[in-house]
Design a protein around this motif. Structure first.
Motif, PDB file in Angstrom:
ATOM      1  N   GLN A 172       0.840  -1.209   0.000  1.00 30.76           N
ATOM      2  CA  GLN A 172       0.000   0.000   0.000  1.00 30.76           C
ATOM      3  C   GLN A 172       0.876   1.261   0.000  1.00 30.76           C
ATOM      4  OE1 GLN A 172      -2.101   1.409   3.701  1.00 30.76           O
ATOM      5  NE2 GLN A 172      -3.886   0.835   2.531  1.00 30.76           N
ATOM      6  N   ALA A 173       1.972   1.198   0.784  1.00 30.65           N
ATOM      7  CA  ALA A 173       2.872   2.356   0.849  1.00 30.65           C
ATOM      8  C   ALA A 173       3.626   2.532  -0.462  1.00 30.65           C
ATOM      9  CB  ALA A 173       3.833   2.190   2.012  1.00 30.65           C
ATOM     10  N   LEU A 174       3.932   1.426  -1.127  1.00 28.18           N
ATOM     11  CA  LEU A 174       4.731   1.493  -2.347  1.00 28.18           C
ATOM     12  C   LEU A 174       3.901   1.797  -3.591  1.00 28.18           C
ATOM     13  CD1 LEU A 174       7.047  -1.620  -1.749  1.00 28.18           C
ATOM     14  CD2 LEU A 174       7.821   0.763  -1.891  1.00 28.18           C
ATOM     15  N   THR A 175       2.611   1.393  -3.557  1.00 27.97           N
ATOM     16  CA  THR A 175       1.795   1.433  -4.777  1.00 27.97           C
ATOM     17  C   THR A 175       1.776   2.778  -5.505  1.00 27.97           C
ATOM     18  OG1 THR A 175       0.446  -0.422  -4.075  1.00 27.97           O
ATOM     19  CG2 THR A 175      -0.525   1.044  -5.715  1.00 27.97           C
ATOM     20  N   PRO A 176       1.488   3.888  -4.815  1.00 32.53           N
ATOM     21  CA  PRO A 176       1.441   5.170  -5.557  1.00 32.53           C
ATOM     22  C   PRO A 176       2.756   5.442  -6.283  1.00 32.53           C
ATOM     23  CG  PRO A 176       0.696   5.458  -3.296  1.00 32.53           C
ATOM     24  CD  PRO A 176       1.231   4.085  -3.384  1.00 32.53           C
ATOM     25  N   HIS A 177       3.843   5.091  -5.633  1.00 36.11           N
ATOM     26  CA  HIS A 177       5.161   5.358  -6.207  1.00 36.11           C
ATOM     27  C   HIS A 177       5.467   4.403  -7.346  1.00 36.11           C
ATOM     28  CE1 HIS A 177       5.632   8.155  -2.970  1.00 36.11           C
ATOM     29  NE2 HIS A 177       5.249   7.209  -2.122  1.00 36.11           N
ATOM     30  N   ILE A 178       5.006   3.171  -7.252  1.00 34.23           N
ATOM     31  CA  ILE A 178       5.166   2.230  -8.358  1.00 34.23           C
ATOM     32  C   ILE A 178       4.410   2.749  -9.580  1.00 34.23           C
ATOM     33  CG2 ILE A 178       4.575  -0.089  -9.210  1.00 34.23           C
ATOM     34  CD1 ILE A 178       5.149  -1.114  -6.348  1.00 34.23           C
ATOM     35  N   LEU A 179       3.185   3.241  -9.316  1.00 36.32           N
ATOM     36  CA  LEU A 179       2.368   3.771 -10.413  1.00 36.32           C
ATOM     37  C   LEU A 179       3.075   4.918 -11.129  1.00 36.32           C
ATOM     38  CD1 LEU A 179      -1.232   3.749  -8.902  1.00 36.32           C
ATOM     39  CD2 LEU A 179      -0.313   2.261 -10.681  1.00 36.32           C
ATOM     40  N   GLU A 180       3.765   5.743 -10.335  1.00 37.44           N
ATOM     41  CA  GLU A 180       4.389   6.926 -10.911  1.00 37.44           C
ATOM     42  C   GLU A 180       5.677   6.639 -11.655  1.00 37.44           C
ATOM     43  OE1 GLU A 180       3.984  10.660  -8.870  1.00 37.44           O
ATOM     44  OE2 GLU A 180       2.021  10.097  -9.717  1.00 37.44           O
ATOM     45  N   THR A 181       6.188   5.388 -11.546  1.00 39.04           N
ATOM     46  CA  THR A 181       7.448   5.124 -12.252  1.00 39.04           C
ATOM     47  C   THR A 181       7.192   5.027 -13.755  1.00 39.04           C
ATOM     48  OG1 THR A 181       7.187   2.732 -12.076  1.00 39.04           O
ATOM     49  CG2 THR A 181       8.409   3.830 -10.292  1.00 39.04           C
ATOM     50  N   ASP A 182       8.263   5.180 -14.471  1.00 37.55           N
ATOM     51  CA  ASP A 182       8.191   5.253 -15.934  1.00 37.55           C
ATOM     52  C   ASP A 182       8.404   3.872 -16.546  1.00 37.55           C
ATOM     53  OD1 ASP A 182       9.801   7.563 -18.260  1.00 37.55           O
ATOM     54  OD2 ASP A 182       7.814   6.594 -18.206  1.00 37.55           O
ATOM     55  N   PHE A 183       7.556   2.938 -16.236  1.00 37.76           N
ATOM     56  CA  PHE A 183       7.655   1.579 -16.772  1.00 37.76           C
ATOM     57  C   PHE A 183       6.313   1.203 -17.405  1.00 37.76           C
ATOM     58  CE2 PHE A 183      11.676  -0.179 -15.283  1.00 37.76           C
ATOM     59  CZ  PHE A 183      12.066   0.718 -14.310  1.00 37.76           C
ATOM     60  N   PRO A 184       6.311   0.267 -18.346  1.00 37.34           N
ATOM     61  CA  PRO A 184       5.037  -0.133 -18.970  1.00 37.34           C
ATOM     62  C   PRO A 184       4.047  -0.639 -17.926  1.00 37.34           C
ATOM     63  CG  PRO A 184       6.907  -1.214 -20.068  1.00 37.34           C
ATOM     64  CD  PRO A 184       7.465  -0.494 -18.893  1.00 37.34           C
ATOM     65  N   THR A 185       2.776  -0.292 -18.148  1.00 38.49           N
ATOM     66  CA  THR A 185       1.727  -0.730 -17.233  1.00 38.49           C
ATOM     67  C   THR A 185       1.730  -2.241 -17.052  1.00 38.49           C
ATOM     68  OG1 THR A 185       0.344   1.124 -17.904  1.00 38.49           O
ATOM     69  CG2 THR A 185      -0.775  -0.715 -16.823  1.00 38.49           C
ATOM     70  N   ALA A 186       1.984  -2.967 -18.139  1.00 38.71           N
ATOM     71  CA  ALA A 186       1.986  -4.432 -18.065  1.00 38.71           C
ATOM     72  C   ALA A 186       3.009  -4.908 -17.042  1.00 38.71           C
ATOM     73  CB  ALA A 186       2.280  -5.022 -19.428  1.00 38.71           C
ATOM     74  N   GLN A 187       4.170  -4.248 -16.998  1.00 36.00           N
ATOM     75  CA  GLN A 187       5.212  -4.652 -16.055  1.00 36.00           C
ATOM     76  C   GLN A 187       4.823  -4.288 -14.618  1.00 36.00           C
ATOM     77  OE1 GLN A 187       8.995  -3.084 -17.358  1.00 36.00           O
ATOM     78  NE2 GLN A 187       9.332  -4.828 -18.715  1.00 36.00           N
ATOM     79  N   LYS A 188       4.203  -3.112 -14.480  1.00 39.87           N
ATOM     80  CA  LYS A 188       3.755  -2.737 -13.136  1.00 39.87           C
ATOM     81  C   LYS A 188       2.717  -3.750 -12.659  1.00 39.87           C
ATOM     82  CE  LYS A 188       4.297   2.146 -14.127  1.00 39.87           C
ATOM     83  NZ  LYS A 188       3.608   3.454 -14.268  1.00 39.87           N
ATOM     84  N   ARG A 189       1.856  -4.163 -13.611  1.00 41.91           N
ATOM     85  CA  ARG A 189       0.836  -5.159 -13.288  1.00 41.91           C
ATOM     86  C   ARG A 189       1.483  -6.459 -12.832  1.00 41.91           C
ATOM     87  NH1 ARG A 189      -4.739  -6.664 -13.938  1.00 41.91           N
ATOM     88  NH2 ARG A 189      -4.642  -8.489 -12.566  1.00 41.91           N
ATOM     89  N   GLN A 190       2.583  -6.844 -13.505  1.00 34.39           N
ATOM     90  CA  GLN A 190       3.316  -8.059 -13.117  1.00 34.39           C
ATOM     91  C   GLN A 190       3.807  -7.930 -11.668  1.00 34.39           C
ATOM     92  OE1 GLN A 190       6.530  -8.545 -15.881  1.00 34.39           O
ATOM     93  NE2 GLN A 190       5.203  -9.203 -17.554  1.00 34.39           N
ATOM     94  N   VAL A 191       4.296  -6.734 -11.343  1.00 36.57           N
ATOM     95  CA  VAL A 191       4.803  -6.505  -9.987  1.00 36.57           C
ATOM     96  C   VAL A 191       3.681  -6.695  -8.971  1.00 36.57           C
ATOM     97  CG1 VAL A 191       5.701  -4.779  -8.379  1.00 36.57           C
ATOM     98  CG2 VAL A 191       6.739  -5.034 -10.645  1.00 36.57           C
ATOM     99  N   PHE A 192       2.524  -6.059  -9.241  1.00 37.63           N
ATOM    100  CA  PHE A 192       1.406  -6.185  -8.286  1.00 37.63           C
ATOM    101  C   PHE A 192       0.943  -7.635  -8.173  1.00 37.63           C
ATOM    102  CE2 PHE A 192       1.359  -1.947  -7.287  1.00 37.63           C
ATOM    103  CZ  PHE A 192       1.099  -1.105  -8.336  1.00 37.63           C
TER     104      PHE A 192
END
Lengths: 516, 474
Positions: free
Chosen positions: B255-275
Motif C-alpha cells: 500500500q505504501a509502495l503502490t502510488p510510487h510504483i504507479l508513478e514510475t516510468d515503466f510499462p503498465t503491463a510490467q507494473k501489473r506483473q509486480v502487483f
C-alpha cells in the motif's frame, strides 16, 4: 529381551515425579522394565550395572531425560512408547488452567512481591544456591532438600540470622506457619503452644499429641536435622525459640530434638534460662538434670512433652484423656505369644518415631539393634536382616537411595514385613502410619493385604503374630485418624494411641521379666 | 512488624521443586506459586560456575548497565526503508565472486542439500557457470568467496543465498545510522531460497533482476523513505507476527509502495506483473521485517559487558548466535535442530532439512515465535493451540530484558514484545528462545514442505556465557 531408549533433551522433572512416572510405566502391559530418569552420572551408573547402558544413554547429559524400556520383543517396546508418552501428557493436563508458573525464583519474585517464604526441594547440589537467592530477596526459607554441605548450611543460617529471617533446613520436612501445614504436616487445632523441632516426625508427633490432649499450635518451626550439631551450633533452634518467646500468641514453647552436641545444649539451655515463658524440652534420650537446672520442663517422651505443654498452656489436667496404658491388654497379648516369640521388630517410616521406640525398648532390654543405632555395637551389620530386637528406620539414606521415601511408597516396608513375619522369634511387629499433608493417600489400606497375609502365615505355622499399629494423625487429616485406625482394628491390628504408647506396649508384650 | 511476625501471620509461598507442596498449600487457602525448576545450564558444572561468577554484585551492575544500553538501542531504533539496489552496487564489500549465505560461517563441502542447490542456482543466475554441474565444480574450486550474510550487513531467508545481481532492500536506522540489507522474496514454494534451481527458478530470478528490482528501485526514489517500524506495529495489531505470517504487513508495505510504483516510468503491463507478483504470496514482505530487525539489533551490537543476544541464525547444519558484549563476528555455534510441525501432504519427518535461515533475526528482535500471541491464525500453520501461542509469548518474558513499547500485542493487554534475549537467563532457566519457521526439504530442488516450531541448541548459549565470563574478567 529387547531394549528401547528415548532421550528427551533439555527436559527436567523432579525426583518425585520421575518415581511416579517410572512406577506407572512399569505397570504398562508388555513392559518388563521401564526406567525414567535424568541423565546424571549416578543414574547412568545404575543403568550400567543392570546391563541397560546404550550409546544414547552414555551421550545424554545431566539436563536430559532418559526413557529406557525393556520388553520381550522390539515390537512390544515400540508399542509401549505411546503409552509412556501419554503419562507425560496426563501430568501436563493435571495443571490448573490459568495458573501462573515461573521458570526461576527470580522470575517468581519479580511478580510475587508479597511472597515471604521460599520452599526449596531441588536436588541438594543446587539447593544452597536457590536458598541464598531467596534469603537475599528477604524471604524466609524452608529447605526440604538434603545432601547440602555443612559449610553451606552454616553460611545460609548466618545470613538468615543476620537478616532476621528463618532458614529452616536443610533436611527440614515439617513446619506449620501462619496456620498452614507445610510439606509433611498434620492438620492441628490452633492454640497457644509453639514448637521448634529438629526432628521431622518428632515434631509431627508432638503436634498431634497436643491436638489429642485438647491443646493447639501457634507455630511449628523446623530447624532441619543437623541444626543441633556442633558445627551448626543450634542457630535456628535458638532463633526459633526467641521468635516464639517474642510471639504474643505463644504461651508455651516445646523443643523437640535428639540430644544435641554438648556445646549446643549449653547454648540452648542458656536461652531457656533467659526465656520468660515456660519451655518444655524433649531431647529424646537427653539429660533431665541440665534442663531442670536451666528452668526448663524436661520430658522423657514425646507424649509427656505434649501433655506437659498442654497443662502449662492452661488446660485442666483432670479433663485430659491421658491415654493411659492398657495393662490388661499387655497381659492378654503376652499370653498369646509362644516362649520363643521374644523379639520386637519395628518397621518405621518416621525416623524420630523409630528412635523413640528404640529408646523405650533399650530401657528394658540390652539386645536392641537398629540401622540408626548411636552405639556401633548395636548397628545392624546388614540393614536388610534384623536381629533380636530390631528397630528399622526405613526412611534412612540406605533405603531411600534411588527410591521414594516409605511414606510415599510402601513397597519396601511391605516386603520387610513379610520377611519379619516368617521369623518364629518375632513376637510383635510395630508399624507406623503417617497421615497429613505430603503423606500417602491411604497408608493403612495399601499395607493391609500384607498385614493379613502375615497373620495368616503365622497362624498356619501355629503361632499368633502380634501386629501393633500406630497412626500419626488427627481427625482433621484426610484420610482421618479415625478412618485409618478403624481399618487396622478390623484387620486384628492392635492400636497404640501414640508413639510413646506403642513403645511401651511393644516392650510390654515381649517382656516376660516384669510389668510394663 | 518484623519479618517473622509477618510469617507468623500468614505465608505467601514461592515453591521451588516438588509440586505437591504447592498444591497442599493452595488447598489450605494460602497463596503459593510454582517455580518449574530445572538445573541451571542443564546441570553443567562449568556453566553453573560461570553463572555464579557473573552474579557477583559488581559484575552484575556492569552487565545490567550494558544491557540497559543495548536494549534501549534495540527499542529506540527506527529502521527506514530508504531504497532498493543491486547487491553489487549497495552492499559494502560485495563482489561478483562473492556468494553470501544464511547462518554462521560454513564451507561449501559442509553445506546441506538445499543450500548447495541455492548456491549452484545462483552461480548459473550470475552467469558464472553455464549449468548446475559446472556451478558445483566452481563452488568447490576455491574461487568463490562464501560468507555469512550477517558479516556483510545482510540477512537472507532460508538458504539466504545472495549474489551480486540480486536486488536488495536498503534499510537505514534513522536514530543510529547503521544500514541493513536483504534480497527479495521469490514468492513461490519451488524457489532458490528453498534449494530449487531449475530453469523456472532462474527465469524468475531474471525477471526479478530485470523488472521487479528496477521498478521497486525507481518507486523508492520518489517515496524517499518508509517508516518500517510504524508498519510493523500496525501489522501486529492486525494478526501478524512478521516471521511466518506476513499477510497484513505485506498489504501495508505494498500500500505504501503502490502510488510510487504507479508513478514510475515503466510499462503498465510490467507494473501489473509486480502487483500480481506481490499478491501471489503473503510472504512478500518477510525479508523486509528481517532487515528491520537486523538494523535494530546491529545498533545494539558491540556494547562491552552486555549479555544481550544480537543475532540468531542457521545454515541448515549449524545454529549460530552473536552477543553484544563480544563484538565483531564472534560466533557461538551448535548443531541445527529439526523443525517440528505439520507437513504438506505426502511429506514425512525424514524428508525435512534441519533449521535454516537468517529469519530467526525476527525472534531475536521479539517477533515471530515471540509474538505468536499476536497471530492466533499462525497456530494452524505451525501446529498447537491458541493457548500455546499465548504461552510462548509469555514464557519468552523469562529470558528477555524489557518490553518494546513501540511494538505491542493486543491480546496480552498491549504488552510490548519481549526484547533483549539475555544469555544468562537462557542458561539459568533452560528456556530456549522459541522459533517458528518453515521446513525445507532436505534435498535440493524441492522447496518448502511444512512449517513448525524449533529451538536453538543450548550449547550456543553455554559457549557464549563462558566467553562472556572470560571477557568480563579480562
Amino acid at each position: 529381551m529387547a531394549i528401547k531408549v528415548v532421550i528427551k533433551p533439555n527436559t527436567y522433572f523432579d525426583s518425585v515425579t520421575l518415581m511416579s512416572l517410572s512406577t506407572k510405566a512399569n505397570q504398562i502391559d508388555g513392559v518388563d522394565q521401564a526406567v525414567i530418569a535424568m541423565g546424571t552420572a549416578m543414574n547412568k551408573g545404575v543403568l550400567r550395572n543392570v546391563g541397560l547402558m546404550t550409546p544414547e544413554v552414555e551421550a545424554a547429559g545431566n539436563g536430559d531425560l532418559l526413557i529406557v524400556v525393556t520388553a520381550a520383543s522390539a515390537e512390544r517396546c515400540e508399542s509401549a512408547l505411546p503409552e509412556i508418552e501419554a503419562l507425560f501428557n496426563q501430568r501436563n493436563q493435571a495443571r490448573s488452567a490459568g495458573e501462573t508458573r515461573y521458570a526461576t525464583l527470580d522470575g517468581a519474585l519479580r511478580q510475587s512481591s508479597e511472597a515471604n517464604l521460599a520452599i526449596i526441594s531441588v536436588p541438594g547440589e543446587y539447593a544452597a544456591r536457590e536458598a541464598r537467592k531467596a534469603l537475599e530477596h528477604g524471604l524466609h526459607v524452608l529447605m526440604f532438600s538434603d545432601n547440602v554441605s555443612v559449610d553451606d548450611e552454616l553460611q545460609l543460617k548466618q545470613i538468615a540470622h543476620d537478616k532476621g529471617l528463618l532458614m529452616m533446613g536443610p533436611d527440614c520436612g515439617t513446619a506449620i506457619l501462619g496456620r498452614v501445614g507445610l510439606c509433611f504436616a498434620n492438620a492441628v487445632r490452633p492454640g497457644n503452644i509453639g514448637i521448634v523441632g529438629a526432628s521431622g516426625t518428632g515434631s509431627q508427633e508432638v503436634s498431634v499429641r497436643i491436638h489429642d490432649f485438647g491443646g493447639g499450635i501457634t507455630q511449628l518451626i523446623g530447624t532441619g536435622g543437623r541444626d543441633m550439631s556442633e558445627r551448626v551450633g543450634g542457630i535456628m533452634m535458638i532463633d526459633g525459640l526467641r521468635a516464639l518467646a517474642a510471639d504474643p500468641a505463644t504461651a508455651v514453647i516445646v523443643l523437640v530434638s535428639k540430644p544435641p552436641a554438648k556445646s549446643v545444649e549449653e547454648k540452648v539451655l542458656a536461652e531457656i534460662k533467659a526465656c520468660a515463658k515456660p519451655v518444655v524440652v524433649c531431647f529424646l534420650g537427653g539429660s533431665e538434670e541440665a534442663v531442670t537446672r536451666a528452668g526448663g520442663h524436661f520430658a522423657r517422651t514425646t507424649k509427656e512433652a505434649a501433655l506437659r505443654a498442654v497443662v502449662l498452656a492452661g488446660h485442666d489436667e483432670q479433663h485430659i484423656n491421658k491415654r493411659a496404658l492398657n495393662l490388661p491388654l499387655i497381659d492378654e497379648v503376652r499370653a498369646k505369644l509362644t516362649p520363643q516369640q521374644q523379639h520386637i521388630r519395628g518397621l518405621l517410616c518416621g525416623g524420630t518415631l523409630c528412635y523413640e521406640l528404640m529408646l523405650l525398648a533399650q530401657q528394658r532390654f540390652t539386645n536392641v539393634y537398629s540401622n540408626i543405632a548411636k552405639d556401633p555395637s548395636y548397628q545392624l551389620p546388614d540393614v536388610n536382616i534384623s536381629r533380636e530386637h530390631s528397630f528399622i528406620d526405613l526412611g534412612d539414606d540406605e533405603f531411600t537411595r534411588g527410591r521414594p521415601h516409605p511414606m510415599i511408597d510402601p513397597t519396601l516396608r511391605i516386603a520387610r514385613l513379610l520377611q519379619e513375619a516368617e521369623d518364629p522369634s518375632v513376637g510383635v511387629i510395630v508399624l507406623d502410619f503417617i497421615l497429613g499433608f505430603g503423606a500417602h493417600e491411604d497408608p493403612v489400606g495399601v499395607t493391609l493385604p500384607a498385614i493379613r497375609e502375615c497373620k495368616q502365615r503365622a497362624a498356619s505355622a501355629g503361632r499368633h503374630l502380634e501386629i501393633l499399629g500406630y497412626v500419626l494423625g488427627t481427625d482433621a487429616d484426610a484420610p482421618s485418624l479415625h478412618e485409618q485406625t478403624a481399618m487396622l482394628a478390623a484387620a486384628g491390628v492392635t492400636i497404640a494411641s501414640s508413639c510413646t504408647n506403642a513403645g511401651l506396649l511393644a516392650r510390654g508384650f515381649v517382656d516376660r521379666g516384669a510389668s510394663a | 512488624m518484623s519479618q517473622i511476625d509477618r510469617l507468623f501471620k500468614g505465608v505467601d509461598v514461592v515453591n521451588v521443586g516438588i509440586e505437591f507442596f504447592k498444591d497442599d498449600i493452595v488447598k489450605q487457602g494460602a497463596r503459593a506459586v510454582q517455580v518449574d525448576w530445572r538445573p541451571p545450564g542443564g546441570g553443567n558444572v562449568e556453566v553453573i560456575a560461570a553463572l555464579d561468577r557473573l552474579a557477583s554484585a559488581s559484575v552484575t551492575e556492569r552487565i545490567e548497565a550494558a544491557n540497559q544500553q543495548a536494549v534501549e538501542r534495540i527499542i529506540n531504533s527506527r529502521p527506514m526503508l530508504v531504497g532498493f539496489g543491486r547487491a553489487i552496487d549497495v552492499v559494502p564489500g560485495m563482489t561478483r565472486e562473492t556468494i553470501l549465505h544464511a547462518g554462521p560461517p560454513i564451507t561449501w563441502q559442509r553445506m546441506n542439500g538445499a543450500m548447495k542447490g541455492a548456491v549452484t542456482g545462483a552461480l548459473v543466475f550470475e552467469g558464472l557457470a553455464t549449468d548446475l554441474s559446472e556451478a558445483a565444480q566452481l563452488a568447490a574450486s576455491g574461487e568463490i568467496h562464501f560468507a555469512p550474510c550477517h558479516e556483510f550487513g545482510c540477512v537472507g531467508s532460508m538458504a539466504g543465498v545472495t549474489s551480486a545481481s540480486m536486488t536488495m532492500h536498503v534499510v537505514r536506522n534513522k536514530i543510529y545510522g547503521n544500514v541493513a540489507y536483504t534480497n527479495l522474496s521469490e514468492q513461490m514454494a519451488k524457489i532458490l531460497r528453498m534449494g530449487a534451481n531449475d530453469a523456472s527458478v532462474i527465469e524468475r530470478l531474471n525477471w526479478m533482476r530485470d523488472v521487479l528490482g528496477p521498478i521497486l528501485t525507481a518507486a523508492m526514489q520518489t517515496a524517499g523513505e518508509i517508516d518500517l517500524r510504524l508498519l510493523l506495529s500496525q501489522a501486529l495489531h492486525m494478526g501478524d507476527e512478521c516471521h511466518n505470517r506476513n499477510n497484513a504487513c505485506t498489504a501495508l508495505l505494498i500500500q505504501a509502495l503502490t502510488p510510487h510504483i504507479l508513478e514510475t516510468d515503466f510499462p503498465t503491463a510490467q507494473k501489473r506483473q509486480v502487483f500480481d507478483f506481490v499478491a501471489s504470496s503473503d510472504y512478500f514482505s518477510g525479508p523486509t521485517w528481517m532487515a528491520l530487525c537486523k538494523c535494530a539489533l546491529d545498533a545494539a551490537h558491540g556494547i562491552p559487558d552486555s549479555t544481550i543476544v544480537t543475532t540468531m541464525c542457521r545454515n541448515g547444519v549449524e545454529f549460530g548466535i552473536r552477543v553484544s558484549g563480544l563484538p565483531g563476528n564472534t560466533w557461538f555455534t551448535g548443531p541445527a535442530q529439526p523443525v517440528i510441525g505439520p507437513m504438506f501432504a505426502g511429506y514425512k519427518r525424514e524428508d525435512s532439512g534441519l533449521d535454516i535461515g537468517d529469519s530467526a533475526i525476527t525472534e531475536t528482535y521479539g517477533l515471530g515465535g515471540f509474538a505468536m500471541a499476536a497471530a492466533p491464525a499462525i497456530v494452524a500453520l505451525v501446529g498447537g493451540t491458541i493457548d500455546d501461542a499465548i504461552a510462548f509469548s509469555v514464557n519468552m518474558a523469562e529470558i528477555t530484558t524489557a518490553q518494546n513499547p513501540n511494538v505491542t500485542i493486543p491480546l496480552l493487554n498491549f504488552r510490548g514484545i519481549a526484547s533483549g534475549i539475555d544469555v544468562r537467563k537462557v542458561v539459568q532457566t533452560g528456556i530456549l528462545p522459541v522459533i517458528s519457521t518453515a521446513i525445507a526439504h532436505k534435498d535440493a530442488g524441492i522447496g518448502m514442505i511444512g512449517a513448525g516450531i524449533t529451538y536453538p541448541p543450548a550449547e550456543c548459549f553455554d559457549k557464549a556465557l563462558l566467553a562472556l565470563v572470560a571477557a568480563t574478567e579480562a
